[in-house]
Enzyme design. Structure first.
Site, PDB file in Angstrom:
ATOM      1  N   TYR A 157       9.691   2.381  -5.436  1.00  0.00           N
ATOM      2  CA  TYR A 157       8.397   2.561  -6.122  1.00  0.00           C
ATOM      3  C   TYR A 157       8.426   1.992  -7.541  1.00  0.00           C
ATOM      4  O   TYR A 157       7.391   1.521  -8.026  1.00  0.00           O
ATOM      5  CB  TYR A 157       7.962   4.033  -6.081  1.00  0.00           C
ATOM      6  CG  TYR A 157       7.594   4.442  -4.668  1.00  0.00           C
ATOM      7  CD1 TYR A 157       6.370   4.067  -4.115  1.00  0.00           C
ATOM      8  CD2 TYR A 157       8.500   5.123  -3.860  1.00  0.00           C
ATOM      9  CE1 TYR A 157       6.057   4.382  -2.803  1.00  0.00           C
ATOM     10  CE2 TYR A 157       8.190   5.437  -2.548  1.00  0.00           C
ATOM     11  CZ  TYR A 157       6.968   5.065  -2.031  1.00  0.00           C
ATOM     12  OH  TYR A 157       6.663   5.366  -0.719  1.00  0.00           O
TER      13      TYR A 157
ATOM     14  N   HIS B 294      -3.993   8.406  -1.038  1.00  0.00           N
ATOM     15  CA  HIS B 294      -2.529   8.357  -0.900  1.00  0.00           C
ATOM     16  C   HIS B 294      -1.811   8.335  -2.243  1.00  0.00           C
ATOM     17  O   HIS B 294      -0.649   7.931  -2.320  1.00  0.00           O
ATOM     18  CB  HIS B 294      -2.123   7.131  -0.055  1.00  0.00           C
ATOM     19  CG  HIS B 294      -2.497   7.263   1.395  1.00  0.00           C
ATOM     20  ND1 HIS B 294      -2.431   6.232   2.304  1.00  0.00           N
ATOM     21  CD2 HIS B 294      -2.942   8.343   2.096  1.00  0.00           C
ATOM     22  CE1 HIS B 294      -2.831   6.660   3.496  1.00  0.00           C
ATOM     23  NE2 HIS B 294      -3.151   7.926   3.398  1.00  0.00           N
TER      24      HIS B 294
ATOM     25  N   CYS C  72       5.319  16.152 -10.793  1.00  0.00           N
ATOM     26  CA  CYS C  72       6.533  16.927 -11.060  1.00  0.00           C
ATOM     27  C   CYS C  72       6.783  17.927  -9.932  1.00  0.00           C
ATOM     28  O   CYS C  72       5.922  18.744  -9.617  1.00  0.00           O
ATOM     29  CB  CYS C  72       6.418  17.664 -12.388  1.00  0.00           C
ATOM     30  SG  CYS C  72       7.904  18.627 -12.740  1.00  0.00           S
TER      31      CYS C  72
ATOM     32  N   CYS D 179       6.810  21.706 -11.863  1.00  0.00           N
ATOM     33  CA  CYS D 179       5.570  22.352 -12.338  1.00  0.00           C
ATOM     34  C   CYS D 179       4.333  21.862 -11.613  1.00  0.00           C
ATOM     35  O   CYS D 179       3.232  22.356 -11.865  1.00  0.00           O
ATOM     36  CB  CYS D 179       5.415  22.168 -13.850  1.00  0.00           C
ATOM     37  SG  CYS D 179       5.040  20.465 -14.357  1.00  0.00           S
TER      38      CYS D 179
ATOM     39  N   CYS E 205       6.953  20.235 -18.191  1.00  0.00           N
ATOM     40  CA  CYS E 205       7.929  21.334 -18.206  1.00  0.00           C
ATOM     41  C   CYS E 205       9.310  20.911 -18.706  1.00  0.00           C
ATOM     42  O   CYS E 205      10.199  21.757 -18.862  1.00  0.00           O
ATOM     43  CB  CYS E 205       8.043  21.939 -16.810  1.00  0.00           C
ATOM     44  SG  CYS E 205       8.790  20.827 -15.592  1.00  0.00           S
TER      45      CYS E 205
ATOM     46  N   THR F  96      -7.737  -2.580   6.459  1.00  0.00           N
ATOM     47  CA  THR F  96      -6.834  -1.505   6.891  1.00  0.00           C
ATOM     48  C   THR F  96      -6.612  -1.601   8.401  1.00  0.00           C
ATOM     49  O   THR F  96      -7.533  -1.900   9.153  1.00  0.00           O
ATOM     50  CB  THR F  96      -7.360  -0.110   6.472  1.00  0.00           C
ATOM     51  OG1 THR F  96      -6.465   0.898   6.965  1.00  0.00           O
ATOM     52  CG2 THR F  96      -8.775   0.171   6.966  1.00  0.00           C
ATOM     53  N   SER F  97      -5.356  -1.356   8.809  1.00  0.00           N
ATOM     54  CA  SER F  97      -4.970  -1.580  10.210  1.00  0.00           C
ATOM     55  C   SER F  97      -5.448  -0.474  11.145  1.00  0.00           C
ATOM     56  O   SER F  97      -5.378  -0.629  12.360  1.00  0.00           O
ATOM     57  CB  SER F  97      -3.441  -1.693  10.300  1.00  0.00           C
ATOM     58  OG  SER F  97      -2.848  -0.499   9.843  1.00  0.00           O
TER      59      SER F  97
HETATM   60  N1  APR Z   1      -8.227  -9.671   4.007  1.00  0.00           N
HETATM   61  C1  APR Z   1      -8.574  -8.663   4.842  1.00  0.00           C
HETATM   62  N2  APR Z   1      -7.700  -7.974   5.582  1.00  0.00           N
HETATM   63  C2  APR Z   1      -6.402  -8.329   5.479  1.00  0.00           C
HETATM   64  C3  APR Z   1      -5.955  -9.364   4.638  1.00  0.00           C
HETATM   65  C4  APR Z   1      -6.939 -10.064   3.876  1.00  0.00           C
HETATM   66  N3  APR Z   1      -6.622 -11.055   3.060  1.00  0.00           N
HETATM   67  N4  APR Z   1      -4.598  -9.465   4.756  1.00  0.00           N
HETATM   68  C5  APR Z   1      -4.238  -8.531   5.651  1.00  0.00           C
HETATM   69  N5  APR Z   1      -5.311  -7.849   6.096  1.00  0.00           N
HETATM   70  C6  APR Z   1      -5.381  -6.734   7.051  1.00  0.00           C
HETATM   71  C7  APR Z   1      -4.342  -6.826   8.166  1.00  0.00           C
HETATM   72  O1  APR Z   1      -4.863  -7.585   9.232  1.00  0.00           O
HETATM   73  C8  APR Z   1      -4.157  -5.358   8.524  1.00  0.00           C
HETATM   74  O2  APR Z   1      -5.065  -4.961   9.556  1.00  0.00           O
HETATM   75  O3  APR Z   1      -5.086  -5.570   6.346  1.00  0.00           O
HETATM   76  C9  APR Z   1      -4.512  -4.613   7.236  1.00  0.00           C
HETATM   77  C10 APR Z   1      -3.319  -4.002   6.511  1.00  0.00           C
HETATM   78  O4  APR Z   1      -2.786  -2.989   7.315  1.00  0.00           O
HETATM   79  P1  APR Z   1      -1.526  -2.111   6.847  1.00  0.00           P
HETATM   80  O5  APR Z   1      -0.446  -3.001   6.361  1.00  0.00           O
HETATM   81  O6  APR Z   1      -1.209  -1.179   7.958  1.00  0.00           O
HETATM   82  O7  APR Z   1      -2.094  -1.326   5.565  1.00  0.00           O
HETATM   83  P2  APR Z   1      -2.951   0.010   5.522  1.00  0.00           P
HETATM   84  O8  APR Z   1      -3.913   0.071   6.669  1.00  0.00           O
HETATM   85  O9  APR Z   1      -3.507   0.113   4.159  1.00  0.00           O
HETATM   86  O10 APR Z   1      -1.842   1.120   5.733  1.00  0.00           O
HETATM   87  C11 APR Z   1      -2.223   2.475   5.691  1.00  0.00           C
HETATM   88  O11 APR Z   1       0.043   3.140   5.784  1.00  0.00           O
HETATM   89  O12 APR Z   1       2.281   3.030   5.249  1.00  0.00           O
HETATM   90  C12 APR Z   1       1.093   3.628   4.946  1.00  0.00           C
HETATM   91  O13 APR Z   1       0.615   4.788   2.980  1.00  0.00           O
HETATM   92  C13 APR Z   1       0.628   3.482   3.513  1.00  0.00           C
HETATM   93  O14 APR Z   1      -1.652   3.520   2.687  1.00  0.00           O
HETATM   94  C14 APR Z   1      -0.764   2.931   3.642  1.00  0.00           C
HETATM   95  C15 APR Z   1      -1.151   3.300   5.063  1.00  0.00           C
END
Ligand code: APR
Length: 233
Positions: free
Chosen positions: A54, A107, A115, A118, A137, A174-175
């Site tokens: 991180y 997230h 912390c 605390c 703390c 997001t996937s």
């Molecule tokens: N534009 C749009 N979408 C995109 C791009 C882009 N340039 N590049 C990648 N992607 C898409 C991918 O196709 C995929 O479906 O973004 C998605 C990213 O998916 P993940 O890597 O799974 O990310 P996310 O969905 O945010 O993950 C959710 O998983 O590990 C945990 O806490 C972590 O918040 C995260 C959570």
């Protein structure tokens, strides 16, 4: 006409800023095991490795800037005001740097420390690996303020209320692999919202959306925001 809009963002919206996603090729989870860096058990077992992961992510933030997708969502807030809520799974601060103010970090945030003693949460832009004292703390028990697997996301009450009231739910970059965020599309749809996916490829939950557009967020999000702006005039 103002609508109530909830936008859920994931790592894909920050990809064109240069931050790796989690599950794409070259994603963070290709090079690291979730069980080594993203669970409370991993932190208990090997805090140095978790802090290093991180601390690297936090430093990386200094070299990236918001892209057209973040900037477009900030423009949308100028139009919709309180009628827009951005719920992000991202721990970066690119929405805020683009100008968005109504952002929920479900997230957690890299620029925050939590912390273990605390339970205070503190704005933090430095490394945590050298065991700094907690400003609350004084104990050396700060951890990244990031929600790990097995932990409860932040602000689910706020998010659920917004989803139930929404006229439109949009998921960007997001996937659809991680719950509860992956379930928001169903929740919004059941409560009557229209749903739209903007993602590079079809996500795991693509079939649940009324409409899905596939391509880079830096192109699709500004186009969609321009459409909403035109309708709001
Ligand atoms: N534009 C749009 N979408 C995109 C791009 C882009 N340039 N590049 C990648 N992607 C898409 C991918 O196709 C995929 O479906 O973004 C998605 C990213 O998916 P993940 O890597 O799974 O990310 P996310 O969905 O945010 O993950 C959710 O998983 O590990 C945990 O806490 C972590 O918040 C995260 C959570």
């Amino acid at each position: 006409m103002l609508v109530k809009v909830v936008v859920l963002t994931g790592a894909g919206i920050s990809a064109e800023s240069g931050l790796a996603t989690f599950r794409d090729a070259d994603g963070l989870w290709q090079g690291h095991h979730v069980d080594d860096v993203a669970t409370p058990e991993a932190f208990h077992r090997d805090p140095a490795t978790v802090h290093r992961f991180y601390d690297d992510r936090r430093r990386e933030l200094r070299s990236v800037v918001p892209n057209p997708a973040h900037l477009a969502l900030a423009r949308l807030e100028q139009v919709l005001g309180d009628e827009l809520l951005v719920v992000t799974q991202n721990v970066d601060d690119l929405h805020e740097r683009a100008g968005s103010r109504r952002v929920v970090h479900m997230h957690g945030e890299l620029l925050s420390a939590l912390c273990d003693s605390c339970q205070g949460r503190f704005a933090w832009d430095d490394d945590l690996g050298d065991a700094p004292a907690c400003p609350g703390c004084g104990n050396d028990t700060l951890r990244p303020d990031v929600v790990w697997f097995g932990e409860m996301p932040y602000d689910l009450d706020v998010i659920e209320r917004a989803l139930v009231e929404a006229d439109l739910f949009v998921a960007i970059g997001t996937s659809g692999a991680v719950y509860p965020a992956a379930g928001f599309v169903r929740m919004a749809a059941l409560a009557g919202a229209k749903t739209l996916e903007l993602n590079l490829d079809p996500s795991e939950t693509s079939h649940l959306f009324d409409d899905a557009r596939h391509g880079p967020a830096g192109k699709l999000v500004p186009e969609w925001v321009a459409d909403v702006q035109a309708l709001s005039r």
